[in-house]
Design a protein around this motif. Structure first.
Motif, PDB file in Angstrom:
ATOM      1  N   TRP A 232      13.277  -7.685 -21.053  1.00  0.00           N
ATOM      2  CA  TRP A 232      13.039  -6.265 -20.809  1.00  0.00           C
ATOM      3  C   TRP A 232      11.680  -6.018 -20.170  1.00  0.00           C
ATOM      4  CZ3 TRP A 232       8.817  -3.976 -22.997  1.00  0.00           C
ATOM      5  CH2 TRP A 232       8.234  -4.603 -24.105  1.00  0.00           C
ATOM      6  N   MET A 233      10.709  -6.863 -20.509  1.00  0.00           N
ATOM      7  CA  MET A 233       9.381  -6.711 -19.923  1.00  0.00           C
ATOM      8  C   MET A 233       9.408  -7.068 -18.436  1.00  0.00           C
ATOM      9  SD  MET A 233       5.756  -8.342 -21.210  1.00  0.00           S
ATOM     10  CE  MET A 233       5.919  -7.548 -22.822  1.00  0.00           C
ATOM     11  N   LEU A 234      10.156  -8.129 -18.110  1.00  0.00           N
ATOM     12  CA  LEU A 234      10.311  -8.504 -16.708  1.00  0.00           C
ATOM     13  C   LEU A 234      11.027  -7.412 -15.937  1.00  0.00           C
ATOM     14  CD1 LEU A 234       9.987 -10.636 -14.497  1.00  0.00           C
ATOM     15  CD2 LEU A 234      12.165 -11.646 -15.251  1.00  0.00           C
ATOM     16  N   SER A 235      12.001  -6.775 -16.571  1.00  0.00           N
ATOM     17  CA  SER A 235      12.734  -5.685 -15.919  1.00  0.00           C
ATOM     18  C   SER A 235      11.802  -4.512 -15.610  1.00  0.00           C
ATOM     19  CB  SER A 235      13.891  -5.226 -16.807  1.00  0.00           C
ATOM     20  OG  SER A 235      14.796  -6.285 -17.043  1.00  0.00           O
ATOM     21  N   ILE A 236      10.907  -4.210 -16.546  1.00  0.00           N
ATOM     22  CA  ILE A 236       9.950  -3.117 -16.315  1.00  0.00           C
ATOM     23  C   ILE A 236       9.047  -3.433 -15.141  1.00  0.00           C
ATOM     24  CG2 ILE A 236       7.976  -1.890 -17.299  1.00  0.00           C
ATOM     25  CD1 ILE A 236       9.287  -2.083 -20.011  1.00  0.00           C
ATOM     26  N   LEU A 237       8.593  -4.692 -15.059  1.00  0.00           N
ATOM     27  CA  LEU A 237       7.731  -5.081 -13.938  1.00  0.00           C
ATOM     28  C   LEU A 237       8.458  -4.932 -12.608  1.00  0.00           C
ATOM     29  CD1 LEU A 237       5.942  -8.267 -15.353  1.00  0.00           C
ATOM     30  CD2 LEU A 237       4.906  -6.043 -14.853  1.00  0.00           C
ATOM     31  N   ILE A 238       9.714  -5.339 -12.570  1.00  0.00           N
ATOM     32  CA  ILE A 238      10.487  -5.231 -11.329  1.00  0.00           C
ATOM     33  C   ILE A 238      10.705  -3.773 -10.958  1.00  0.00           C
ATOM     34  CG2 ILE A 238      12.713  -5.713 -10.256  1.00  0.00           C
ATOM     35  CD1 ILE A 238      12.863  -8.251 -11.951  1.00  0.00           C
ATOM     36  N   ILE A 239      11.050  -2.945 -11.953  1.00  0.00           N
ATOM     37  CA  ILE A 239      11.286  -1.524 -11.677  1.00  0.00           C
ATOM     38  C   ILE A 239       9.995  -0.843 -11.209  1.00  0.00           C
ATOM     39  CG2 ILE A 239      11.863   0.689 -12.748  1.00  0.00           C
ATOM     40  CD1 ILE A 239      13.786  -0.827 -14.585  1.00  0.00           C
ATOM     41  N   CYS A 240       8.879  -1.148 -11.869  1.00  0.00           N
ATOM     42  CA  CYS A 240       7.594  -0.560 -11.479  1.00  0.00           C
ATOM     43  C   CYS A 240       7.206  -0.987 -10.065  1.00  0.00           C
ATOM     44  CB  CYS A 240       6.501  -0.960 -12.465  1.00  0.00           C
ATOM     45  SG  CYS A 240       6.607  -0.159 -14.076  1.00  0.00           S
ATOM     46  N   THR A 241       7.449  -2.260  -9.752  1.00  0.00           N
ATOM     47  CA  THR A 241       7.128  -2.738  -8.403  1.00  0.00           C
ATOM     48  C   THR A 241       7.928  -1.985  -7.365  1.00  0.00           C
ATOM     49  OG1 THR A 241       6.640  -4.952  -9.259  1.00  0.00           O
ATOM     50  CG2 THR A 241       7.065  -4.754  -6.901  1.00  0.00           C
ATOM     51  N   GLY A 242       9.216  -1.797  -7.627  1.00  0.00           N
ATOM     52  CA  GLY A 242      10.052  -1.037  -6.690  1.00  0.00           C
ATOM     53  C   GLY A 242       9.598   0.404  -6.551  1.00  0.00           C
ATOM     54  N   LEU A 243       9.262   1.029  -7.682  1.00  0.00           N
ATOM     55  CA  LEU A 243       8.795   2.421  -7.636  1.00  0.00           C
ATOM     56  C   LEU A 243       7.468   2.535  -6.895  1.00  0.00           C
ATOM     57  CD1 LEU A 243       9.661   3.623 -11.254  1.00  0.00           C
ATOM     58  CD2 LEU A 243      10.809   4.251  -9.118  1.00  0.00           C
ATOM     59  N   ILE A 244       6.581   1.559  -7.083  1.00  0.00           N
ATOM     60  CA  ILE A 244       5.293   1.576  -6.383  1.00  0.00           C
ATOM     61  C   ILE A 244       5.495   1.479  -4.882  1.00  0.00           C
ATOM     62  CG2 ILE A 244       3.183   0.249  -5.977  1.00  0.00           C
ATOM     63  CD1 ILE A 244       3.187  -0.442  -8.968  1.00  0.00           C
ATOM     64  N   ILE A 245       6.394   0.587  -4.467  1.00  0.00           N
ATOM     65  CA  ILE A 245       6.652   0.411  -3.035  1.00  0.00           C
ATOM     66  C   ILE A 245       7.197   1.691  -2.412  1.00  0.00           C
ATOM     67  CG2 ILE A 245       8.090  -0.835  -1.367  1.00  0.00           C
ATOM     68  CD1 ILE A 245       7.931  -3.244  -3.236  1.00  0.00           C
ATOM     69  N   VAL A 246       8.100   2.356  -3.138  1.00  0.00           N
ATOM     70  CA  VAL A 246       8.710   3.588  -2.612  1.00  0.00           C
ATOM     71  C   VAL A 246       7.743   4.762  -2.667  1.00  0.00           C
ATOM     72  CG1 VAL A 246      10.556   5.265  -2.972  1.00  0.00           C
ATOM     73  CG2 VAL A 246      11.035   2.821  -3.197  1.00  0.00           C
ATOM     74  N   SER A 247       7.018   4.872  -3.778  1.00  0.00           N
ATOM     75  CA  SER A 247       6.187   6.064  -3.999  1.00  0.00           C
ATOM     76  C   SER A 247       4.812   5.987  -3.344  1.00  0.00           C
ATOM     77  CB  SER A 247       6.015   6.304  -5.500  1.00  0.00           C
ATOM     78  OG  SER A 247       5.366   5.200  -6.109  1.00  0.00           O
ATOM     79  N   ALA A 248       4.402   4.809  -2.874  1.00  0.00           N
ATOM     80  CA  ALA A 248       3.080   4.684  -2.245  1.00  0.00           C
ATOM     81  C   ALA A 248       2.964   5.609  -1.050  1.00  0.00           C
ATOM     82  CB  ALA A 248       2.829   3.233  -1.829  1.00  0.00           C
ATOM     83  N   TRP A 249       4.036   5.696  -0.275  1.00  0.00           N
ATOM     84  CA  TRP A 249       4.015   6.559   0.911  1.00  0.00           C
ATOM     85  C   TRP A 249       4.000   8.034   0.502  1.00  0.00           C
ATOM     86  CZ3 TRP A 249       2.929   2.978   4.157  1.00  0.00           C
ATOM     87  CH2 TRP A 249       3.485   1.710   4.014  1.00  0.00           C
ATOM     88  N   LEU A 250       4.703   8.359  -0.587  1.00  0.00           N
ATOM     89  CA  LEU A 250       4.692   9.737  -1.080  1.00  0.00           C
ATOM     90  C   LEU A 250       3.299  10.132  -1.536  1.00  0.00           C
ATOM     91  CD1 LEU A 250       6.094  12.349  -1.999  1.00  0.00           C
ATOM     92  CD2 LEU A 250       6.659  11.185  -4.158  1.00  0.00           C
ATOM     93  N   TYR A 251       2.602   9.197  -2.173  1.00  0.00           N
ATOM     94  CA  TYR A 251       1.256   9.500  -2.648  1.00  0.00           C
ATOM     95  C   TYR A 251       0.310   9.783  -1.478  1.00  0.00           C
ATOM     96  CZ  TYR A 251      -3.243   9.096  -4.947  1.00  0.00           C
ATOM     97  OH  TYR A 251      -4.504   9.363  -5.401  1.00  0.00           O
ATOM     98  N   ILE A 252       0.353   8.929  -0.465  1.00  0.00           N
ATOM     99  CA  ILE A 252      -0.516   9.136   0.706  1.00  0.00           C
ATOM    100  C   ILE A 252      -0.190  10.452   1.390  1.00  0.00           C
ATOM    101  CG2 ILE A 252      -1.134   8.222   2.977  1.00  0.00           C
ATOM    102  CD1 ILE A 252      -0.712   5.435   1.876  1.00  0.00           C
ATOM    103  N   ALA A 253       1.119  10.763   1.508  1.00  0.00           N
ATOM    104  CA  ALA A 253       1.520  12.037   2.118  1.00  0.00           C
ATOM    105  C   ALA A 253       1.005  13.220   1.292  1.00  0.00           C
ATOM    106  CB  ALA A 253       3.041  12.098   2.241  1.00  0.00           C
ATOM    107  N   SER A 254       1.021  13.073  -0.031  1.00  0.00           N
ATOM    108  CA  SER A 254       0.524  14.146  -0.902  1.00  0.00           C
ATOM    109  C   SER A 254      -0.979  14.337  -0.734  1.00  0.00           C
ATOM    110  CB  SER A 254       0.847  13.820  -2.368  1.00  0.00           C
ATOM    111  OG  SER A 254       2.236  13.715  -2.570  1.00  0.00           O
ATOM    112  N   ARG A 255      -1.719  13.231  -0.600  1.00  0.00           N
ATOM    113  CA  ARG A 255      -3.161  13.341  -0.397  1.00  0.00           C
ATOM    114  C   ARG A 255      -3.471  14.053   0.916  1.00  0.00           C
ATOM    115  NH1 ARG A 255      -6.076  14.359  -2.343  1.00  0.00           N
ATOM    116  NH2 ARG A 255      -7.905  13.266  -1.569  1.00  0.00           N
ATOM    117  N   ILE A 256      -2.749  13.696   1.957  1.00  0.00           N
ATOM    118  CA  ILE A 256      -2.970  14.347   3.252  1.00  0.00           C
ATOM    119  C   ILE A 256      -2.611  15.824   3.160  1.00  0.00           C
ATOM    120  CG2 ILE A 256      -2.224  14.409   5.667  1.00  0.00           C
ATOM    121  CD1 ILE A 256      -1.788  11.406   5.515  1.00  0.00           C
ATOM    122  N   ALA A 257      -1.505  16.135   2.464  1.00  0.00           N
ATOM    123  CA  ALA A 257      -1.060  17.525   2.344  1.00  0.00           C
ATOM    124  C   ALA A 257      -2.104  18.384   1.624  1.00  0.00           C
ATOM    125  CB  ALA A 257       0.272  17.578   1.604  1.00  0.00           C
ATOM    126  N   THR A 258      -2.664  17.865   0.527  1.00  0.00           N
ATOM    127  CA  THR A 258      -3.657  18.655  -0.199  1.00  0.00           C
ATOM    128  C   THR A 258      -4.932  18.862   0.632  1.00  0.00           C
ATOM    129  OG1 THR A 258      -4.392  16.603  -1.279  1.00  0.00           O
ATOM    130  CG2 THR A 258      -2.841  18.002  -2.487  1.00  0.00           C
TER     131      THR A 258
END
Length: 455
Positions: free
Chosen positions: A401-427
């Motif tokens: 389950w711990m390995l699963s969390i790491l994999i899920i977090c890695t996927g979310l980081i890859i997807v959400s990194a662009w959203l975060y940068i876009a949010s910083r630019i927007a603000t």
């Protein structure tokens, strides 16, 4: 730099706080003022915010040594104009954009260097020496073939491959090889060639007094924002953004306090022309060969600051921009925990303007979505760091389950990194667009007499 210059000229229009009432304040709003020094102008707001942001994103960053070999016979124009522009565009400007768009990444970098500098300091050095080694302060050079030298001795009475020049030769004929890691140079040799802590601080372009002045100015801005909140005076969106930068900037300065700033020339460490250099320490990791795996791995690795493990210093002409000395995995995970929590706090500060008056509905919606994104994405990184640190403590024998969390977090980081940068630019963009229509009460200044006991 251009932003600061623009703000300076905007500030020139501010002659006195007791000048004419801003045009945006209608006669019925004059009752908000006490009649004397009770309002501020738009240029003064912009100047105060931009100067503080400049301190937090340009002045506060302590870069690694960006070594550039000297060019023989270079003309004046190329040396003073072209080289300066090239340095600005390829190194200083990217660092500025990183600090502007992802300031918590700069904080995480500072924490990693602080931790690794402490590890080096355990060998009888100060943390300043540790910082100087990590930032590329020692660079290996090979002497010309005809240059006389003597080998530096070790405690074991054996001669080393490192030498000291003893004859007359041109420094321009010395061949730069690569930056040196702490593991590459025996401690006995470092004790001979390393400057004292005072000499290292003298190499920096900033002293303690300068850092205190920057922190005091930043703290003064924070105090003004708190005072406006106590008196129920609104902050502009630009002031809210600046407050977030100022809060994070305090921690960046704390962790880099002992690191020399803007060092341009490393200390030369010599080997004879015939001597070879073999990099010490663990061999670097390899990137995946397929482009998809390489892209995914790079995004995940750079997000958590583990890119040092994929770098071979002996093949570099200068220390990498975000090099942290290759800290251990557990230390790196723990070092990323605090900055990711502060990253969420950085986004939460933007929520101060959640109920502010926005000129349009779309700006309000985008601002709120950006605030949520800037809080949630660092939380994902926090979860990743916690699980990664626990994984290292368990020696890799973690449950599925711990390995699963790491994999899920890695996927979310890859997807959400662009959203975060876009949010910083927007603000950042909305912080300036909302200046076109500020509520009249936003121009009211703080009544400091309410904070000072008086008769």
């Amino acid at each position: 730099m251009l932003i600061l210059i623009l703000a300076y000229y905007l500030g020139q229009s501010v002659h006195s706080e007791a000048g004419p009432i801003p045009a945006s304040i209608e006669p019925r709003d004059i009752s908000l003022c006490d009649g004397q020094n009770s309002w501020r102008t738009l240029p003064s707001i912009v100047w105060s915010c931009l100067s503080t942001i400049f301190l937090c994103t340009w002045v506060a960053v302590h870069p690694n040594v960006h070594f550039r070999p000297e060019k023989h016979g270079q003309r004046w124009l190329g040396k003073w104009l072209w080289d300066s522009l090239h340095e600005l565009v390829t190194y200083k400007l990217p660092l500025f954009l990183w600090a502007l768009l992802v300031p918590e990444y700069i904080l995480a970098w500072a924490v990693r260097q602080y931790v690794q500098a402490g590890v080096i300091g355990e060998n009888g050095w100060t943390r300043t020496h540790g910082h100087f080694m990590i930032m590329g302060g020692f660079h290996l050079f090979q002497l010309p073939a005809d240059a006389p030298s003597i080998p530096l001795p070790l405690k074991s009475s054996e001669s080393s491959s490192f030498v000291i020049p003893t004859g007359d030769h041109s420094r321009g004929d010395e061949v730069p090889v690569c930056p040196l890691k702490f593991e590459d140079v025996p401690v006995d040799i470092l004790k001979i060639i390393a400057p004292t802590e005072t000499e290292l601080k003298d190499r920096g372009k900033s002293d303690t007094l300068t850092k205190i002045i920057v922190m005091v100015q930043t703290l003064w801005f924070v105090v003004q924002c708190i005072a406006r909140g106590r008196q129920r005076l609104p902050l502009t969106e630009l002031e809210v953004v600046t407050l977030a930068y100022a809060t994070l900037n305090f921690f960046i300065y704390v962790f880099w306090w002992e690191k020399p700033q803007n060092v341009e020339c490393p200390i030369r460490v010599y080997k004879a022309s015939a001597a070879s250099h073999q990099e010490s320490g663990k061999e670097q990791d390899k990137w995946p060969k397929n482009w998809a795996g390489r892209l995914i791995t790079k995004v995940a690795v750079y997000t958590v600051g583990a890119q040092d493990h994929y770098v071979k210093i002996s093949e570099k002409h200068s220390i990498p921009m975000f090099w942290s000395g290759r800290p251990k995995d557990e230390a790196m995970a723990l070092a990323g925990l605090g900055p990711s929590v502060l990253g969420s706090a950085f986004g939460a500060i933007h929520c101060i303007a959640w109920l502010s008056e926005f000129p349009s509905r779309s700006e309000l919606v985008i601002w709120r979505i950006s605030c949520v994104a800037m809080i949630v994405v660092p939380c994902i990184v926090t979860l990743f760091c916690v699980v990664a640190a626990a994984d290292e403590r368990m020696g890799g024998n973690d449950p599925r389950w711990m390995l699963s969390i790491l994999i899920i977090c890695t996927g979310l980081i890859i997807v959400s990194a662009w959203l975060y940068i876009a949010s910083r630019i927007a603000t950042l963009v909305i912080a300036f667009t909302t200046l076109r229509s500020l509520p009249p009460v936003a121009y009211t200044t703080v009544d400091w007499t309410t904070f000072i006991p008086h008769i």
